[in-house]
Design a protein around this motif. Structure first.
Motif, PDB file in Angstrom:
ATOM      1  N   LEU D 186       0.837  -1.204   0.000  1.00  0.00           N
ATOM      2  CA  LEU D 186       0.000   0.000   0.000  1.00  0.00           C
ATOM      3  C   LEU D 186       0.871   1.253   0.000  1.00  0.00           C
ATOM      4  O   LEU D 186       0.643   2.199  -0.771  1.00  0.00           O
ATOM      5  CB  LEU D 186      -0.895  -0.018   1.244  1.00  0.00           C
ATOM      6  CG  LEU D 186      -1.759   1.222   1.480  1.00  0.00           C
ATOM      7  CD1 LEU D 186      -2.764   1.394   0.364  1.00  0.00           C
ATOM      8  CD2 LEU D 186      -2.457   1.124   2.826  1.00  0.00           C
ATOM      9  N   LYS D 239     -13.158  -2.555  -2.421  1.00  0.00           N
ATOM     10  CA  LYS D 239     -13.579  -1.196  -2.131  1.00  0.00           C
ATOM     11  C   LYS D 239     -12.764  -0.585  -0.984  1.00  0.00           C
ATOM     12  O   LYS D 239     -12.361   0.575  -1.044  1.00  0.00           O
ATOM     13  CB  LYS D 239     -15.060  -1.170  -1.770  1.00  0.00           C
ATOM     14  CG  LYS D 239     -15.566   0.247  -1.595  1.00  0.00           C
ATOM     15  CD  LYS D 239     -17.067   0.336  -1.456  1.00  0.00           C
ATOM     16  CE  LYS D 239     -17.464   1.783  -1.220  1.00  0.00           C
ATOM     17  NZ  LYS D 239     -18.821   1.924  -0.697  1.00  0.00           N
ATOM     18  N   GLU D 240     -12.521  -1.344   0.076  1.00  0.00           N
ATOM     19  CA  GLU D 240     -11.771  -0.752   1.186  1.00  0.00           C
ATOM     20  C   GLU D 240     -10.358  -0.393   0.756  1.00  0.00           C
ATOM     21  O   GLU D 240      -9.813   0.644   1.140  1.00  0.00           O
ATOM     22  CB  GLU D 240     -11.717  -1.708   2.391  1.00  0.00           C
ATOM     23  CG  GLU D 240     -11.205  -0.960   3.636  1.00  0.00           C
ATOM     24  CD  GLU D 240     -10.805  -1.875   4.783  1.00  0.00           C
ATOM     25  OE1 GLU D 240     -10.969  -3.103   4.663  1.00  0.00           O
ATOM     26  OE2 GLU D 240     -10.311  -1.350   5.795  1.00  0.00           O
ATOM     27  N   LEU D 241      -9.758  -1.257  -0.059  1.00  0.00           N
ATOM     28  CA  LEU D 241      -8.404  -0.971  -0.541  1.00  0.00           C
ATOM     29  C   LEU D 241      -8.401   0.325  -1.348  1.00  0.00           C
ATOM     30  O   LEU D 241      -7.517   1.183  -1.203  1.00  0.00           O
ATOM     31  CB  LEU D 241      -7.908  -2.143  -1.400  1.00  0.00           C
ATOM     32  CG  LEU D 241      -6.492  -2.014  -1.958  1.00  0.00           C
ATOM     33  CD1 LEU D 241      -5.467  -1.841  -0.861  1.00  0.00           C
ATOM     34  CD2 LEU D 241      -6.151  -3.230  -2.817  1.00  0.00           C
ATOM     35  N   THR D 243     -10.536   2.793  -1.090  1.00  0.00           N
ATOM     36  CA  THR D 243     -10.780   3.925  -0.197  1.00  0.00           C
ATOM     37  C   THR D 243      -9.511   4.322   0.553  1.00  0.00           C
ATOM     38  O   THR D 243      -9.165   5.507   0.647  1.00  0.00           O
ATOM     39  CB  THR D 243     -11.887   3.565   0.821  1.00  0.00           C
ATOM     40  OG1 THR D 243     -13.091   3.304   0.096  1.00  0.00           O
ATOM     41  CG2 THR D 243     -12.125   4.696   1.803  1.00  0.00           C
ATOM     42  N   VAL D 244      -8.814   3.326   1.078  1.00  0.00           N
ATOM     43  CA  VAL D 244      -7.621   3.641   1.867  1.00  0.00           C
ATOM     44  C   VAL D 244      -6.504   4.185   0.975  1.00  0.00           C
ATOM     45  O   VAL D 244      -5.792   5.122   1.350  1.00  0.00           O
ATOM     46  CB  VAL D 244      -7.164   2.412   2.670  1.00  0.00           C
ATOM     47  CG1 VAL D 244      -5.840   2.663   3.356  1.00  0.00           C
ATOM     48  CG2 VAL D 244      -8.227   2.047   3.703  1.00  0.00           C
ATOM     49  N   LYS D 246      -6.881   5.927  -1.757  1.00  0.00           N
ATOM     50  CA  LYS D 246      -7.232   7.323  -2.044  1.00  0.00           C
ATOM     51  C   LYS D 246      -7.023   8.202  -0.809  1.00  0.00           C
ATOM     52  O   LYS D 246      -6.641   9.369  -0.933  1.00  0.00           O
ATOM     53  CB  LYS D 246      -8.681   7.416  -2.524  1.00  0.00           C
ATOM     54  CG  LYS D 246      -8.888   6.911  -3.933  1.00  0.00           C
ATOM     55  CD  LYS D 246     -10.347   7.107  -4.321  1.00  0.00           C
ATOM     56  CE  LYS D 246     -10.845   6.051  -5.268  1.00  0.00           C
ATOM     57  NZ  LYS D 246     -12.319   5.915  -5.222  1.00  0.00           N
ATOM     58  N   HIS D 247      -7.319   7.649   0.357  1.00  0.00           N
ATOM     59  CA  HIS D 247      -7.076   8.425   1.581  1.00  0.00           C
ATOM     60  C   HIS D 247      -5.599   8.820   1.688  1.00  0.00           C
ATOM     61  O   HIS D 247      -5.278   9.953   2.075  1.00  0.00           O
ATOM     62  CB  HIS D 247      -7.500   7.624   2.812  1.00  0.00           C
ATOM     63  CG  HIS D 247      -7.109   8.291   4.097  1.00  0.00           C
ATOM     64  ND1 HIS D 247      -7.728   9.422   4.566  1.00  0.00           N
ATOM     65  CD2 HIS D 247      -6.131   8.010   4.991  1.00  0.00           C
ATOM     66  CE1 HIS D 247      -7.157   9.803   5.690  1.00  0.00           C
ATOM     67  NE2 HIS D 247      -6.191   8.968   5.977  1.00  0.00           N
ATOM     68  N   MET D 265      -4.910   9.404   8.636  1.00  0.00           N
ATOM     69  CA  MET D 265      -5.621   8.635   9.666  1.00  0.00           C
ATOM     70  C   MET D 265      -5.118   7.205   9.798  1.00  0.00           C
ATOM     71  O   MET D 265      -5.617   6.466  10.637  1.00  0.00           O
ATOM     72  CB  MET D 265      -7.117   8.603   9.347  1.00  0.00           C
ATOM     73  CG  MET D 265      -7.770   9.972   9.402  1.00  0.00           C
ATOM     74  SD  MET D 265      -9.550   9.855   9.056  1.00  0.00           S
ATOM     75  CE  MET D 265      -9.977  11.605   9.097  1.00  0.00           C
ATOM     76  N   THR D 266      -4.203   6.797   8.941  1.00  0.00           N
ATOM     77  CA  THR D 266      -3.619   5.465   9.112  1.00  0.00           C
ATOM     78  C   THR D 266      -2.112   5.636   9.282  1.00  0.00           C
ATOM     79  O   THR D 266      -1.544   6.672   8.914  1.00  0.00           O
ATOM     80  CB  THR D 266      -3.868   4.551   7.898  1.00  0.00           C
ATOM     81  OG1 THR D 266      -3.048   4.998   6.815  1.00  0.00           O
ATOM     82  CG2 THR D 266      -5.328   4.582   7.467  1.00  0.00           C
TER      83      THR D 266
END
Lengths: 333, 333, 333, 333, 333, 333
Positions: D186, D239-241, D243-244, D246-247, D265-266
């Motif tokens: 990531l 989807k979560e991947l 979203t994260v 893009k975050h 936030m991570t």
């Protein structure tokens, strides 16, 4: 003689004045009406009950009234409660405000007299007349002697506004003499008037809070208006003098963020701001230290407004030298 | 006798000392070497040229040297230029620094004497010894008497640091006497030492600027180090006293944003911050007003650091009353 | 063997060491004196009572002492309480600090050894000597191995300062190698020393809090002073090197608002600030995630200092690839 | 072969390519039309004139075209001017961009190859496919290799975006290995993609500036859109991947004030932000130091964006020890 | 008829009115006195010279006077200059201010009439009387019709205050109707009065600048005072109404930082602030776009106060649909 | 028919639907299993217990299910508790969301119809098609009609997003008509779409909170993505139109600090920001006033987000004049 709430013990017979902070009625299990009161004075608060002759007393006083009450202190659910036999409303003129609210430790009359003497030395005829107009306004003078200087940060006690004002005037006099070219009459006048809007900004006849006008307009604007009121009675008052005097009042908070719509633009305004801020902080911190330094520590609790802790050095007494020595020498120069 | 640059007129024969700010060599159209100089003193700057005997002079002085020069002022392209016949380097001891740099208008010896008298009155033996160690340090005293207090905002002239320090000490003495419970010895000592790091933060023997140490560490840290140096020579110096004294130096800028790594946490530190800030601003604005109020206006130019204009009220002279009157009365109390 | 408070159940016979956090005496309804204690260890706290032979025990230990206590756990008003039969004070050398305070999970000796090896590789003779002076200072080393790195935000456990320091040094080594022209000896030295003032800023022998010196001066200034102390013992230490080293310590918080009186002005200072800040945040968030992510949620509670929530992606395990693979390839380059 | 403008001397016969920055026509005193050009390349700019056969050349090229010009350099009013005899437009494929714009000193092909190798090691199939979609997009790759990373603060030269991206990826790899539990796939993917919106945010084919889209949307949003474009081609992308990922892109500026609509936030987002900021500043300051340190000084000029000066320690060369020594030891662990 | 300065060409015979911005005297090389003038009107400025009969003209007019001048335009050192044969002072009543200063494009009489009609619809008798007092005050009305709304940010032209006030009243009327429970009379009155202090804050009879009162007190305070003046003539004016009305004026800047000493605390005050701010920005940006969008670009220059660029979309004309269509439909509801 | 929890009295037989907020099992003192529930609806919450036939019910419903329950209300420890005899899960289609969550007071169908009519009047074919794509997307429309506009500050009830959107569109229509040169189609489209990301940012099917996507990306980015999704289906959509439309969405919070990565750069964006902010604040304050003004006071409680108090003038009803009167007159112009 006033008996203070924090002195009352179980089984005492009490005969004293109190302020009624809350008042409501209830019904006992046996179906009888009774009155529930919350009584306060400057030392604390306690519950009061009227069990008998309720109909004789209920209409004779209200919430926010001062009363004279007689009764006996009993213990109920681990708290003291006053069972009242007789109660009657008393006027403000029959009590001492200082029995009910925190009050300056200094003599109000002497402080006012000191300020009056400073006013008498002002030579500028317009400023002199302006200040005398305030001094001759009895309803203003009454409030000015009574008002606190803030709700809680500094000089937050009856007479606090007067005490802070006198303190600032004295600071201004000694500091202004240190610099050349300052207009002392202007500075002294602005110092005396700088917070006068607080007589209307705060309400302090029953508890300390902001009045509606205080919240909506603030003491700076309220003060400017009062000054304008008086200047209007002095038709020859020079316009530039009026403008600059108001500028000193407007800008005495020093920064936009602290509520001044203008920053200080004259030397006098700069000095007024610094000394006012210093006096408020010195008084506020000193009072906070008195209440908030815990045994065995030299640190205060956290001060929410200033967002920090304060420290009382441990050597403050031992190493202190006589102030007089310094003062004498200095004034010789 | 010094002839100031702004007094020199076309065709004058000049015989005076200058500081060489720039020095370079050139070749005339006819192929001869010449020297180009920029000469300065406190009144301004002018071009200098050496057309003849260049080889005799070129190695005898450098940029940043003081020189004595003789020659004739001529006009070239609408500017005056000094054609130099003779030039020789002179030592610092042969010139007056005040001929070359802006200098305090007050007497340095007298100011230093006033400070010394205050020190003599300090009763706390540790603080007294600490201050005497500084006063006995001749190289420190020489710089302390000479340094400006800032590059341009306030007291930005030779002797400015001493002038500001004395002013602050006097302010501290009169203001501290106004409040109860302050440790005057601590306050006076901190006031004397608060800016002493500036003797190293700034360079001021040829022009006013920051030294490398000044930019990398700042006068607050440099001052703390100097104080620590001296305290180390006093083995019994109490630790808490040392900590609190350093806290006053550290926190005297009052806010993180203004370069203090700690905010004032004792009453003495709070007062020191306010009075230091006030004295700097009062001096800075007074000087700015002297230079920056244009004829026909009561407004200064825009002050870049303070980001505002300042105003000199027009009634300042007429309405001024005697300072003495106030002072006399007040000190009677 | 230590029995942890959160393991004690009703009716257990307890025989273990504890820290006495509070100690006071009371009178039972039957008129007998007893002792009330609050006992703590790293797992929690419980009430303790001594009902018998009180006069034998009461003078033998104090609040903040470590004690060895024997007794029985009973339930009183839904809480466990230890009825103590025997109690005696024990010295710090008889207990393990890690039984009483949160402690690094890493081996302190190994971490210190790793740092020592880095120091041995420093070639600059002055920096090398400076670091060895610290390493030879046994009282410093003892505190340096024990201190936490902060009261609560990051590395807030015994050994945390050492762990953070080693982590930063390792980060500095790998990142500095990525850029040209950095002075690694300077960077490594500054990394080792950057937070050393924390051994005095915090108190951590009984609970984690700020010391008086810590609040009044802060770890940045305390650290600078310690460094200056050692440099004084190295008379040839170059002045510019000393200035720049101190600049790195002073500026490592990066911004005035975060307590640095100077912002980073050299490349080394810029890097030190970023990596220190990153390491503190990575550790702080990791620890917060461990404690504050509730079951069934990937979000932490609200972090008061950082003023936000943090998120643990749900795919973190499944999608993780071998770190080694990356590392191997990279170091081949 | 390119002749650079800053190499041309009076009377040189010039035969080289230039970029036409301005083009206009004029009339000589004798009534003839002529063309006025401003010619630029990476070394500077000069005036150009076409006095003869104007009608043959005027329609054959435009402002912002590259041209090949032949003529003679003459001096006019103390400036060089090129009197052009022949001129013709040339296509972009006939010139080297690096002759006209500042360009990375590193080899673009090698840098791209290094990035490609990192991509090949990504195991997560979705992230791997996503990156390959970008790598297979030829028009994207062309711009990605060419774009600068900013208009002027850091990596502000052709190839700068690629150079900064590779540098960040390398930093991420070595730093992520230092902490447990990070998702390297990531982090690497986000690093590669973090600034890709800059290929559209900036215009850099004729001069460096913001494009309309760049000013109105910014590279963060432009990048998110490009990523979304590609993800859309991967129907199973979790989807979560998404979203994260893009975050991480959204939050890489770290603060609202710096243009990120979300703060990190991570843990991965926190690290990405610090290393990106560090790399940008390290490069920006290094370049500024190269250009802005004046002879005889170790200080740069004032940096307008960072609002400070930077310092190059004087001992940087002498005290430098071998990087390799450190590196070798560390990688052994 | 007025001849504008930007229309004058070499050798024109000029016969027109101008404003004298500067006036000084000089001596020609032949020893004759002459007058140097700077003449301005709304289109620009030019030099003027009086070479003959100087003694006849010199005392007849001054700097800041309007004059009627006759003479011939000649070229001197590439600039036009007016050699004046006759000149005489003219009164303000003989010129059109709009010839000399930027002026609203709308009809002042019509705008004032529109405002008057709104006032006539106010039902609250106190607010109605208050506004009529202003409308009956001729000297106020004259200034109110003439004043600009700011020195340069928005509506910075003669009549701008009236234009902005009318615009705000219209916005308030349509927006207030959208929400329930607002006091329209209060809102309309506050809108009409919100900036009235600007008639005194700015000086605009010769150039646009701040007056002394404007700088020292600001238009908010000046406005409050004017309102208080009128309310004093209405003895029954309810106190709460007066307080809330003044609160709306005080708080209309919305934030301390923008010069409001109170933030909006009623729904009416919140709306007034938003619509006032919106109208000022919409006008300011529209005007900036007219002047500052360069040919071939849709971007304005950098706006110093707003610290950004603005963009005019290229499709604004083509895609525009009829406003009427929307309006008709909406008002049907 | 729904029986609301706040209407249930002791001994009532209850037969109604509820939402199960918590569900757990316990053991009675006699060793029998029972179920503990927390039941909620829009009026409040109460405890529920199932004492009998537990095994029949326990697997038939879960936390966050809607259920139909029959039982009797009993008093236990001064709180009402529902002893349930029968319970069964019901689907969302069998309940009214407005029975369980705060819901707009306006008719959702009518509001949606009003928006649809505005859309029908848009002439720009691309914007018209874009909006119709959203309107034809049934799953979007369902959420758009249901979503609140925020978690708590304004329009924080089901249907709140639609209500706020319609309100903003109406404000935009009336305000845009007041200025020249605005692109109404663009403004209306952006108003309709400005907050559409909130359908995903918030979760609101069981309680109001942020979704994971909402916290990590925010409604601005989520909205941009949804718009991009639809534009992708319109191949001819002009690029500049797309860019500017997205700019309006991106910048509608107005400031970096408020989460917009770009500030408004076009006139339309400036207006959208002001009116959106005004509408949110007007609604938020109105709602706060309804709930938070205590009897006998015109002041609200302290508003934590806005950090202030609000005031409801006491004369608001008496002095109110007919809105129609104003409106009629204005639309005549």
């Amino acid at each position: 003689m006033k008996t203070y709430i924090n002195e009352i013990k179980e089984n005492d017979n009490v005969d004293s004045s109190f302020l009624v902070k809350e008042k409501s009625s209830g019904i006992t299990k046996t179906g009888n009406a009774y009155l529930k009161l919350k009584l306060v004075d400057r030392s604390g608060e306690m519950e009061g009950r009227i069990w008998t002759s309720v109909e004789n007393f209920t209409g004779t006083f209200d919430k926010d009234d001062f009363v004279h009450a007689m009764g006996k202190a009993v213990s109920f659910q681990e708290h003291l409660q006053l069972n009242i036999n007789r109660i009657e409303k008393v006027g403000e003129e029959q009590i001492l405000f200082s029995d009910f609210f925190p009050t300056t430790e200094r003599d109000v009359g002497e402080m006012f007299q000191s300020l009056s003497e400073v006013i008498d030395r002002i030579k500028n005829p317009y400023l002199s007349k302006l200040l005398h107009l305030f001094w001759e306004d009895e309803s203003f003078v009454k409030l000015f002697k009574m008002a606190p200087a803030s709700k809680w940060v500094h000089h937050n006690y009856l007479g606090g506004l007067l005490e802070h004002t006198l303190s600032l005037v004295q600071l201004v006099l000694i500091n202004a003499a240190h610099y050349d070219g300052l207009n002392l009459d202007l500075l002294v006048t602005a110092s005396i008037l700088h917070d006068l809007g607080k007589v209307e900004e705060l309400s302090y006849h029953r508890s300390f809070d902001y009045s509606d006008e205080g919240r909506l307009l603030g003491h700076i604007i309220l003060g400017i208006q009062k000054v304008e009121d008086k200047i209007r009675q002095l038709p020859d008052f020079p316009k530039e003098l009026s403008t600059v005097l108001k500028h000193l009042l407007l800008s005495h908070h020093g920064q936009y963020m602290w509520g001044s719509p203008k920053r200080p633009m004259t030397l006098e305004a700069v000095m007024l701001h610094f000394l006012d801020d210093m006096d408020a902080k010195m008084n506020g911190i000193q009072q906070f230290m008195r209440k908030q330094v815990q045994e065995g520590s030299r640190w205060t609790a956290y001060h929410r407004t200033f967002e920090q802790y304060f420290y009382l050095p441990g050597f403050s007494v031992d190493m202190q030298v006589s102030d007089n020595m310094y003062e004498t020498e200095i004034t010789e120069e």
